[in-house]
Structure formats: C-alpha cells, structure tokens
Design a protein around this motif. Structure first.
Motif, PDB file in Angstrom:
ATOM      1  N   THR A   2       0.837  -1.188   0.000  1.00 34.61           N
ATOM      2  CA  THR A   2       0.000   0.000   0.000  1.00 34.61           C
ATOM      3  C   THR A   2       0.881   1.249   0.000  1.00 34.61           C
ATOM      4  O   THR A   2       1.765   1.389   0.833  1.00 34.61           O
ATOM      5  CB  THR A   2      -0.915   0.019   1.231  1.00 34.61           C
ATOM      6  OG1 THR A   2      -1.711  -1.170   1.235  1.00 34.61           O
ATOM      7  CG2 THR A   2      -1.814   1.231   1.207  1.00 34.61           C
ATOM      8  N   ARG A   3       0.597   2.119  -0.947  1.00 32.02           N
ATOM      9  CA  ARG A   3       1.376   3.361  -0.994  1.00 32.02           C
ATOM     10  C   ARG A   3       0.963   4.268   0.155  1.00 32.02           C
ATOM     11  O   ARG A   3      -0.226   4.428   0.421  1.00 32.02           O
ATOM     12  CB  ARG A   3       1.168   4.071  -2.329  1.00 32.02           C
ATOM     13  CG  ARG A   3       1.829   3.373  -3.505  1.00 32.02           C
ATOM     14  CD  ARG A   3       1.644   4.169  -4.771  1.00 32.02           C
ATOM     15  NE  ARG A   3       2.349   3.557  -5.875  1.00 32.02           N
ATOM     16  CZ  ARG A   3       3.610   3.811  -6.190  1.00 32.02           C
ATOM     17  NH1 ARG A   3       4.296   4.664  -5.447  1.00 32.02           N
ATOM     18  NH2 ARG A   3       4.182   3.226  -7.216  1.00 32.02           N
ATOM     19  N   PRO A   4       1.925   4.892   0.830  1.00 31.74           N
ATOM     20  CA  PRO A   4       1.565   5.779   1.944  1.00 31.74           C
ATOM     21  C   PRO A   4       0.886   7.041   1.429  1.00 31.74           C
ATOM     22  O   PRO A   4       1.132   7.501   0.320  1.00 31.74           O
ATOM     23  CB  PRO A   4       2.920   6.100   2.577  1.00 31.74           C
ATOM     24  CG  PRO A   4       3.897   5.952   1.469  1.00 31.74           C
ATOM     25  CD  PRO A   4       3.373   4.820   0.625  1.00 31.74           C
ATOM     26  N   ARG A   5      -0.005   7.583   2.258  1.00 28.29           N
ATOM     27  CA  ARG A   5      -0.591   8.874   1.918  1.00 28.29           C
ATOM     28  C   ARG A   5       0.446   9.964   2.193  1.00 28.29           C
ATOM     29  O   ARG A   5       1.400   9.750   2.939  1.00 28.29           O
ATOM     30  CB  ARG A   5      -1.848   9.113   2.750  1.00 28.29           C
ATOM     31  CG  ARG A   5      -1.613   9.162   4.244  1.00 28.29           C
ATOM     32  CD  ARG A   5      -2.931   9.197   5.003  1.00 28.29           C
ATOM     33  NE  ARG A   5      -2.719   9.162   6.443  1.00 28.29           N
ATOM     34  CZ  ARG A   5      -2.544  10.229   7.196  1.00 28.29           C
ATOM     35  NH1 ARG A   5      -2.565  11.434   6.652  1.00 28.29           N
ATOM     36  NH2 ARG A   5      -2.348  10.119   8.500  1.00 28.29           N
ATOM     37  N   LEU A   7       1.794  12.713   4.041  1.00 30.19           N
ATOM     38  CA  LEU A   7       1.664  13.378   5.322  1.00 30.19           C
ATOM     39  C   LEU A   7       1.986  14.865   5.162  1.00 30.19           C
ATOM     40  O   LEU A   7       2.780  15.251   4.295  1.00 30.19           O
ATOM     41  CB  LEU A   7       2.588  12.727   6.341  1.00 30.19           C
ATOM     42  CG  LEU A   7       2.316  11.231   6.600  1.00 30.19           C
ATOM     43  CD1 LEU A   7       3.367  10.645   7.536  1.00 30.19           C
ATOM     44  CD2 LEU A   7       0.925  11.028   7.171  1.00 30.19           C
ATOM     45  N   ALA A  42      10.541   2.814   0.336  1.00 34.49           N
ATOM     46  CA  ALA A  42       9.482   2.635   1.330  1.00 34.49           C
ATOM     47  C   ALA A  42      10.020   2.531   2.751  1.00 34.49           C
ATOM     48  O   ALA A  42       9.245   2.456   3.699  1.00 34.49           O
ATOM     49  CB  ALA A  42       8.662   1.392   0.989  1.00 34.49           C
ATOM     50  N   LYS A  66       6.085  11.210  -0.216  1.00 36.09           N
ATOM     51  CA  LYS A  66       5.229  10.272   0.519  1.00 36.09           C
ATOM     52  C   LYS A  66       6.074   9.264   1.282  1.00 36.09           C
ATOM     53  O   LYS A  66       5.849   9.003   2.465  1.00 36.09           O
ATOM     54  CB  LYS A  66       4.290   9.548  -0.444  1.00 36.09           C
ATOM     55  CG  LYS A  66       3.183  10.412  -1.013  1.00 36.09           C
ATOM     56  CD  LYS A  66       2.256   9.598  -1.895  1.00 36.09           C
ATOM     57  CE  LYS A  66       1.137  10.452  -2.467  1.00 36.09           C
ATOM     58  NZ  LYS A  66       0.201   9.666  -3.296  1.00 36.09           N
ATOM     59  N   TYR A  67       7.045   8.672   0.594  1.00 43.17           N
ATOM     60  CA  TYR A  67       7.877   7.652   1.228  1.00 43.17           C
ATOM     61  C   TYR A  67       8.767   8.250   2.307  1.00 43.17           C
ATOM     62  O   TYR A  67       8.959   7.657   3.370  1.00 43.17           O
ATOM     63  CB  TYR A  67       8.723   6.940   0.180  1.00 43.17           C
ATOM     64  CG  TYR A  67       7.939   5.967  -0.674  1.00 43.17           C
ATOM     65  CD1 TYR A  67       7.102   5.022  -0.097  1.00 43.17           C
ATOM     66  CD2 TYR A  67       8.041   5.990  -2.063  1.00 43.17           C
ATOM     67  CE1 TYR A  67       6.396   4.122  -0.881  1.00 43.17           C
ATOM     68  CE2 TYR A  67       7.333   5.099  -2.846  1.00 43.17           C
ATOM     69  CZ  TYR A  67       6.510   4.168  -2.255  1.00 43.17           C
ATOM     70  OH  TYR A  67       5.803   3.289  -3.035  1.00 43.17           O
ATOM     71  N   ASP A  70       6.571   9.168   5.356  1.00 44.45           N
ATOM     72  CA  ASP A  70       6.041   7.960   5.998  1.00 44.45           C
ATOM     73  C   ASP A  70       7.143   7.229   6.764  1.00 44.45           C
ATOM     74  O   ASP A  70       6.915   6.748   7.882  1.00 44.45           O
ATOM     75  CB  ASP A  70       5.437   7.034   4.939  1.00 44.45           C
ATOM     76  CG  ASP A  70       4.864   5.762   5.531  1.00 44.45           C
ATOM     77  OD1 ASP A  70       3.856   5.842   6.255  1.00 44.45           O
ATOM     78  OD2 ASP A  70       5.446   4.680   5.301  1.00 44.45           O
ATOM     79  N   THR A  71       8.346   7.145   6.177  1.00 44.40           N
ATOM     80  CA  THR A  71       9.449   6.458   6.852  1.00 44.40           C
ATOM     81  C   THR A  71       9.824   7.155   8.147  1.00 44.40           C
ATOM     82  O   THR A  71      10.008   6.508   9.189  1.00 44.40           O
ATOM     83  CB  THR A  71      10.677   6.376   5.920  1.00 44.40           C
ATOM     84  OG1 THR A  71      10.334   5.623   4.755  1.00 44.40           O
ATOM     85  CG2 THR A  71      11.844   5.698   6.620  1.00 44.40           C
ATOM     86  N   ARG A  74       7.111   6.540  10.767  1.00 43.49           N
ATOM     87  CA  ARG A  74       7.189   5.186  11.327  1.00 43.49           C
ATOM     88  C   ARG A  74       8.367   5.068  12.292  1.00 43.49           C
ATOM     89  O   ARG A  74       8.270   4.393  13.320  1.00 43.49           O
ATOM     90  CB  ARG A  74       7.302   4.166  10.196  1.00 43.49           C
ATOM     91  CG  ARG A  74       6.016   4.020   9.394  1.00 43.49           C
ATOM     92  CD  ARG A  74       6.263   3.374   8.055  1.00 43.49           C
ATOM     93  NE  ARG A  74       6.717   1.999   8.196  1.00 43.49           N
ATOM     94  CZ  ARG A  74       7.264   1.312   7.199  1.00 43.49           C
ATOM     95  NH1 ARG A  74       7.469   1.897   6.021  1.00 43.49           N
ATOM     96  NH2 ARG A  74       7.632   0.074   7.392  1.00 43.49           N
TER      97      ARG A  74
END
Length: 206
Positions: A2-5, A7, A42, A66-67, A70-71, A74
C-alpha cells in the motif's frame, strides 16, 4: 504494498538549505558511526537497520515525499532516535552536509535503472558523484550496493571501481548473499521468490 498517503509535514528540510555540515553529534545526541542511505524508498531497509543497530546514526535520502515522510513517521512511532530522513535528491545535498572521511557506510538499494538511453544521465552512480562518495567515506568505509538489474549492477561496479573503490572479491565480481544482511522491502520479495539480486560490498582503501 500500500502506498503511503502524503503526510503534511516535510522531513529533513533544514538540512537541504545548509551550506556546511551540521554537528551530527548534537543532532543525534550521541556519537557513533555515521551512515548514509541514498534512495530509501518505502523505508524497509532503513527502519530495520536502525532497529538492529541502535548505536548507528543513519541519514536516509528519499526524493519521493510520501515515502520520506512515511518512513520518518514510522521511525518516530517506533522510537528510533537514530534515523533522520531527508526528502531531497542526495546528489545535491550530500556534498554540503557531510565532511570528507566522515561516513562509515554508504547504502544504495535498488536505484532506478533508467531504462531509456536518453535518461541514463539521471542514474545516481555517475563518475563525479561516485568520486565524491569515496571522499566522504572514512578509510576502510564500505559501499553497500544492491540491484535487481544485472547490467546496471555491472555498470555501477565499473564506475565505483574506476574511481578507487576496492572490491575484495576482485574487479567486477558481485558478492553473495549473507543471512545477516538487512533486506529492503523489495529485496524481501526477491528472497521469497528466488529472483536474483546483484550485490557489492566495496571498500575505501585504508
């Protein structure tokens, strides 16, 4: 996957405008090996590597917002204080934010192969940038490269060796898989399917 939204908050932008290296000891709050990943995608490799190696200070570049965001999110959620993600093209920022002989390891995981001949100049490993990475690595430092495209791997190996990286297995030789390596998100799929991955662990002569 799933591709991250996307942020809302950018990550690492303070580093993009720096004209000289920051105080990495102050940035991370401790001393330790400083490592660079170019194109963290990712984030599978960066996150797991930092989890396994809490004493390492890890700076990951990813130009896809996005990546990158998201990274970092996380990492923050997992309490990984040893990872900084920068949403930028490493080629334009790395020259300014790392001192010569300051990096312990450079990681390059599955860079875009740029299939069209007219796009070849976009490939991250070009002679000038390879020379710069060699200068940023400390003597004895390592360049860890992985790709799923054999001819691109051969081309990158040739460039890296031509600027002075040493291949412990001999010129042009890829390295075998080692179980203790930390796989990226993509590499985990290849390990499961048995598809080949072309690896190199080059060294800056000490």
């Amino acid at each position: 996957m799933t591709r991250p939204r996307l942020l809302p908050e950018p990550v690492g932008l303070k580093f993009v405008t720096m004209e000289r290296p920051p105080d990495w000891d102050a940035e991370f709050g401790y001393t330790g090996p400083l490592e660079l990943e170019i194109g963290s995608g990712a984030g599978g490799h960066a996150l797991e590597y930092c989890r396994r190696n809490p004493g390492v200070r890890f700076v990951a570049f990813e130009w896809r917002k996005k990546y990158a965001r998201d990274t970092q999110a996380r990492a923050d959620k997992a309490g990984l204080r040893n990872l900084r993600v920068i949403e930028a093209d490493a080629r334009f920022v790395v020259p300014r934010i790392f001192e010569a002989n300051s990096l312990a390891v450079v990681h390059l995981q599955f860079p875009d192969p740029w299939w069209k001949r007219s796009h070849a100049k976009r490939a991250v490993i070009q002679p000038a940038f390879a020379q710069l990475l060699l200068e940023k690595l400390a003597p004895g430092g390592r360049f860890d490269m992985r790709t799923d495209v054999q001819d691109r791997g051969e081309a990158m190996l040739a460039i890296l060796e031509s600027v002075g990286f040493q291949n412990p297995l001999g010129s042009g030789v890829f390295h075998p898989y080692e179980p203790e390596e930390v796989p990226s998100t993509r590499e985990r799929r290849y390990l499961a399917s048995g598809e080949p991955v072309y690896r190199a662990r080059l060294v800056k002569p000490g």
